[in-house]
Design an enzyme around this catalytic site. Structure first.
Site, mmCIF file in Angstrom:
data_model
loop_
_atom_site.group_PDB
_atom_site.id
_atom_site.type_symbol
_atom_site.label_atom_id
_atom_site.label_comp_id
_atom_site.label_asym_id
_atom_site.label_seq_id
_atom_site.Cartn_x
_atom_site.Cartn_y
_atom_site.Cartn_z
ATOM 1 C CG HIS A 149 4.643 -2.928 -30.544
ATOM 2 N ND1 HIS A 149 4.391 -3.791 -29.490
ATOM 3 C CD2 HIS A 149 5.370 -3.634 -31.432
ATOM 4 C CE1 HIS A 149 4.949 -4.972 -29.742
ATOM 5 N NE2 HIS A 149 5.543 -4.901 -30.913
ATOM 6 C CD GLU B 190 2.787 -1.945 -27.006
ATOM 7 O OE1 GLU B 190 2.040 -1.615 -27.958
ATOM 8 O OE2 GLU B 190 3.464 -2.998 -27.027
ATOM 9 C CB CYS C 223 3.285 -7.409 -31.501
ATOM 10 S SG CYS C 223 4.781 -7.877 -32.369
#
Ligand SMILES: Nc1ncnc2c1ncn2[C@@H]1O[C@H](COP(=O)(O)OP(=O)(O)O)[C@@H](O)[C@H]1O
Ligand SMILES: [Mg+2]
Lengths: 80, 231, 731, 80
Positions: free
Chosen positions: B203, B205, B86
């Site tokens: 993302h 994560e 990002c």
């Protein structure tokens, strides 16, 4: 017809972006930067031929949409 | 595995990615302050998501000029894996680590939601645990994710297999309606020529466990952990 | 500059003649302009709660879970394991009406500061929004700006915005409501308060520089709007979320040590309120030297500095021997840090500027002798019961359902929440769209559930029932995800309290809220009052927004609204009488705005809520949803949409009038989906607890079917439900 | 010394903001708008007295930070 519009923050209104840019410039080693203010610059191509009409229209565009007149000023320049 | 997460003023996914790395590798990464000028020996560098410098001026622009970035560029050039997520991806393009630019989303609005991605290139350390063509679900959360580059660069990226992920429909179809932000060719993530630098807007994560709504992101961190552990 | 204080100047500061007379009496002299400004800031409605205070005192604020109730920047409740949740809701109504983006953004910034001032890391934001009618000329623009502003600030800071509520009603055409809530988590041993102590301790200013922002903002926020309000524009404050992120990190870093004696964010009437509050709570005096205050512009007067509402600033009292270490932290984060004064034993608030004393006022008078009004009030006349038989049933159930689900009241708010980062911080376990949002407490299995609720049309028809219902609905939303309700913050938005009928609404709502808080064991720990929400004499509907949080011991034992699988049985928990008064069906479909709202039986709420929670925790419930706006069929449809599955329903034999059963808004009800294997256990448990359960059908297929007849396809409902908002915004 | 900096998107770079403005203007009933391009306008106050030096410095600021030369052009005007 081409118009150049500048939209800037009113005097005294906080400009977080300008502040951050000024800091970043000084980190990059540029000294002597006293103030940075960030605004918008808009170019509009208009079909209209009449200057006075175009100016009135652009003014209305700024007041109604392009500028947030609560915190911003604008100027309109017309090019031939 | 030793990994470093770079923390810029305004980074806000630094902890999130540290949690993901620790979940996969068992070791917490070192958090490195942007003002440092040197990096410790490490096997992975992450530029995390967030709003470095408020995303003022342009997303990633000021962070790309932070002191630590010189060291990051040098490590990347010497082959250390670098992952930009990002805002990290935005910083990478601003720093010239990856070509192109991330412009304002075509719809002009910030978008936070899960999207489907087609895994294009699996021949790199990040994507080894995905199958080529696999459809995965990751969240996006950005205002400036509209990937742009000139035609020649785009050709080069396409023809040399440097597209890592593309936005797609749930069935894998890559089309305009599956493109959340106007990116050229639905590009969601790209690699550098050597394949050790990956920048992506989504993302991984954020979806590393079922209770978070999915685990498709976990495989990326597992892949990095296992590779780096036997390195 | 000497300006002598005329009656006009006094009036322009929002002080009534008798209030000014009181000032003259206690000072025994005329105040100068700076002093007058300070009084006006401290004594306006926003800071002094002069109209509401006597009523706020009647609210229940204690309980074993309460660590700190109202009176500090935010409320503090125990969540076990040596941790606390710190939370509050606050209004930013008038600024958001004038400049929606910045008004909403600075509202979010302000409420987050209230939470991290107390030592908590913010972990979730919510917002309760009320806009005018969708077809009102300004509504779209305001929605666009407010949502962008909330997102712009919260996203940048990196705190997930996980929930909220939105209403559209012509009653808000001239006064929108923007109420922002923030929840933080702290260690119980690391909570910071605003009580200054010690003599000669440094008073320290940190954060952004002071500019001429929002001067008179606090007074503006309490002044009724009129046609000239456009002229008040230049007082708009601009938010700088990047600086606030730095301030957040720097403050938490400082608070990890032992430097801080007292800390207070600078909100409304910035330096004035924060300094006076810290001194007053500590029974101290305070000396400020304005030459030390970091200013953004040259030539600022004392008056301007004292009343500036520049954002992203804090005032602290530090231990003198920790000041240098503290300075180092703020300098590393590139924030201003200045010692601007000291605590004294004089009990006076003394301000120096350019070598002169520009104000010398008694702290206790400023803080504690603000006028308190026992405003006259008249109760709202009772609304008569509206029987279902006075309202026609619909002959096209599917179309009626689609109209409700695809209209402004019930349409999906996805357009809004997708502009909010609701996942950052990696602990969002229940995203927006369910009954309550759930965020996990980092590094634990615990979860905090959060919701905001109030039904203004109920409050308008019957303030006390409406007040009760707001708490009851918040309670249900928490129970429906499996959380134990903990405590409440409120944001009491009303019209002009000088009108007895408005004051009557206020009093009624407070009575209802208080009664429900006691019955449901949800004390009020923080809140905010916003009065004078009127334009040209027309007040908003009474809107006491409730923010509530609850605790889940284990986030794995959480329920969601989505239908899970074919064959699960659908039960209605609680009693359905078919109350249609003030229902969406009555208003939107039948055009009836009269009638009493559904009565709230608090004992039933408690019993049924405790029951559904225990069944969720026991693992008997596959999906749960409380029944509120729109009634039973709407709740079923929402579960179907969330799960992408249909259902086969059959009206129970004793259902009464069909439209009453399907669309009535009786309280204390839930829908529970239970697998066939567990249904018997659930029913037995319900009988034991005296909780009514009614079987209503089962999850099946892709359509909603009632008594063998198709009501609507789930896919068709979805497009109605999802399309309204984006289509409206595209205009 | 005061500098006015204009940063505009290069020709051929899509401008989503400009396009959205053009759409919004036509929604508002302004006709004849043929194209809108949005750029940035930055004002910098510099302590420097020397014009040539200032110009070189400003150029460097643009190239290093203010503009992203992959997609943007910039111009610098100096005022007395
Ligand atoms: N409606 C209310 N219910 C309970 N507490 C309230 C209410 N309104 C205000 N309070 C409490 O009064 C105190 C002062 O409120 P406020 O001035 O809004 O706080 P701040 O100065 O932090 O903005 C706070 O502790 C707040 O929680
Ligand atoms: Mg406060």
């Amino acid at each position: 017809m081409k118009a150049r519009i500048h939209i800037t923050l009113k005097k005294g209104v906080l400009d977080p972006q300008g502040k951050a840019i000024a800091n970043a410039l000084s980190h990059l080693g540029f000294d002597g930067v006293e103030e940075v203010r960030q605004g918008k610059y808009i170019e509009i191509d208009l079909a209209d031929g009449d200057k006075a009409q175009a100016r009135a229209k652009l003014d209305a565009m700024c007041a109604q949409l392009l500028a947030n007149t609560v915190i911003e000023n604008y100027t309109v320049e017309l090019q031939a | 595995m030793k990994s470093c997460v770079i923390v810029f003023p305004g980074s806000n996914c630094d902890r999130d990615v540290a949690v993901a790395i620790e979940a996969s590798s068992g070791t917490a990464p070192l958090m490195v302050w942007h003002g440092e000028t040197a990096l410790p020996a490490c096997d992975l560098i992450v530029l995390p998501g967030g709003f470095s410098y408020g995303d003022y001026l342009r997303s990633g622009a000021m962070a790309a000029r932070a002191p630590i970035m010189r060291a990051v560029l040098a490590k990347a050039a010497s082959g250390t894996p670098v992952l930009g997520l990002c805002n990290g991806f935005q910083i990478m393009t601003e720093a010239g680590m990856l070509p192109g630019a991330l412009m304002r989303n075509a719809g002009l609005k910030f978008i936070c939601r899960d999207v489907f991605l087609k895994v294009e290139n699996t021949d790199n350390i990040f994507n080894r645990r995905y199958a080529s063509g696999q459809v995965v679900r990751f969240p996006i959360s950005h205002h400036d994710g509209n990937y742009f580059t000139d035609a020649a660069t785009l050709d080069r990226l396409e023809s040399t297999g440097r597209i890592a992920f593309r936005y797609c429909a749930p069935d894998g179809a890559v089309n305009a309606s599956a493109n959340p932000n106007g990116s050229l060719n639905n590009i969601a993530g790209i690699l550098n020529a050597a394949g050790n630098v990956l920048g992506m807007m989504p993302h991984p994560e954020r979806l590393i466990a079922p209770e978070l709504g999915g685990s498709d992101g976990r495989a990326m961190f597992d892949a990095l952990a296992s590779l780096l552990q036997c390195a | 500059m000497r300006v002598s204080v005329t009656p006009e100047i006094v009036a322009a500061h929002g002080l009534k003649p008798d209030e000014y007379a009181h000032i003259l009496r206690v000072l025994n002299r005329e105040p100068n302009l700076t002093e007058l400004g300070i009084f006006s800031a401290m004594w306006n409605e926003h800071c002094s709660y002069k109209s509401s205070r006597v009523w706020l005192r009647t609210m229940p604020t204690t309980g074993p879970q309460v660590v700190c109730g109202p009176g500090e920047n935010a409320g503090v409740v125990d969540i076990g394991d040596g941790q606390v949740a710190i939370f509050k809701m606050e209004s930013h109504n008038h600024p958001s009406f004038i400049e929606p983006y910045q008004g909403a953004a600075t509202g979010v910034g302000g409420i987050m500061r209230d939470v991290f001032t107390m030592g908590a890391r913010p972990v979730a934001n919510l917002n309760a929004l009320r806009f005018g009618a969708p077809d009102h000329a300004r509504t779209r623009h305001l929605v666009y700006g407010v949502v962008a502003g909330i997102g712009g600030y919260g996203n940048c800071i990196g705190v997930p915005t996980v929930g909220g509520e939105v209403n559209f009603d012509a009653g808000y055409n001239g006064n929108i409501l923007v109420n922002a809530m923030c929840i933080g988590i702290a260690d119980a041993s690391k909570v910071f308060y605003s009580t200054a102590s010690g003599i000669g301790n440094p008073v320290v200013y940190v954060g952004s520089k002071t500019g001429r922002d929002g001067i008179h903002g606090a007074s503006m926020a309490s002044a009724e709007f009129d046609e000239n309000s456009e002229e008040k524009r230049p007082t708009v404050q601009v938010g700088d979320p990047f600086t606030e992120k730095l301030l957040l990190e720097a403050c938490l870093e400082l608070m990890a040590g032992d430097a801080v004696i007292a800390i207070q964010d600078m909100g409304a009437a910035g330096l004035t309120c924060s300094a006076v509050e810290m001194a007053s709570k500590g029974g101290l005096g305070l000396l400020l030297d304005l030459d030390k205050v970091p200013c953004r512009e040259a030539g600022m007067t004392a008056y301007e500095m004292m009343l500036s509402e520049s954002q992203e600033r804090m005032l602290m009292v530090l231990h003198p021997d920790r000041t240098d270490a503290a300075r180092a932290i703020f300098e590393r984060w590139e924030l201003d840090f200045a010692i601007v004064g000291e605590t004294t034993d004089t009990g006076r608030f003394i301000i120096r500027h350019q070598g002169e004393t520009v104000a010398d006022l008694p702290v206790d008078v400023l803080a504690e002798q603000a006028p308190v009004y026992q405003r006259p009030w008249t109760p709202t006349p009772p609304a008569p019961y509206l029987p279902a038989k006075e309202i026609p049933d619909t002959d096209d159930l599917g179309a009626t359902l689609a109209r409700l689900m695809g209209g402004p009241h019930l349409a999906s708010r996805r357009w809004i929440w997708e502009q909010y980062d609701h996942m950052v911080m990696g602990d969002t376990i229940q995203r927006p769209g369910g009954d309550a949002a759930v965020v996990r407490v980092h590094n634990s299995r615990k979860g905090i559930a959060a919701t905001t609720d109030v039904t203004p049309r109920y409050c308008a028809a019957a303030p006390k029932e409406g007040g009760k219902q707001a708490i009851a609905e918040a309670f249900r939303n928490l129970c429906a995800v499996g959380a134990k309700p903990l405590a409440v913050t409120d944001c009491l938005n009303f019209g002009n309290p000088e009108r007895p009928e408005i004051m009557g609404q206020f009093v009624g709502c407070i009575e209802g809220i208080s009664e429900a808080c006691i019955a449901l064991d949800m004390p009020i720990v923080s809140g905010n009052v916003s009065l004078y929400n009127e334009t040209s004499g027309v007040a908003i509907p009474p809107t006491p927004a409730i923010g509530a949080i609850g605790l889940l011991a284990d986030v794995d034992k959480m329920a969601t609204v989505a239908f899970k699988q074919d064959g699960d049985e659908i039960f209605v928990i609680g009693e359905t009488q078919g109350h249609l008064g003030q229902s969406l069906y009555a208003r939107e479909i039948a055009g009836r705005k009269d009638g009493a709202p559904p009565p709230v039986d608090l004992a039933a709420e408690r019993r049924n809520g405790d029951f559904i929670r225990s069944q969720i925790i026991a693992g008997n419930v596959a999906a749960a949803h409380d029944i509120s706006d729109g009634g039973l069929l709407v709740a079923i449809a929402e579960m179907a949409l969330a799960g992408g599955l249909g259902c086969m329903l059959s009206l129970p034999r004793n259902a009464g009038p069909r439209h009453g059963f399907l669309f009535g808004e009786d309280q204390a009800r839930y829908i529970a989906c239970v697998s066939p294997q567990k249904a018997q256990a659930m029913i037995a448990a319900a009988q034991e607890k005296n909780v009514p359960v009614t079987r209503f059908g089962s999850v099946a297929g892709r359509d909603i079917v009632l008594d063998g007849k198709l009501v609507h396809s789930v896919a068709g409902l979805r497009s109605a439900h999802e399309n309204w908002f984006p289509a409206y915004m595209e205009g």
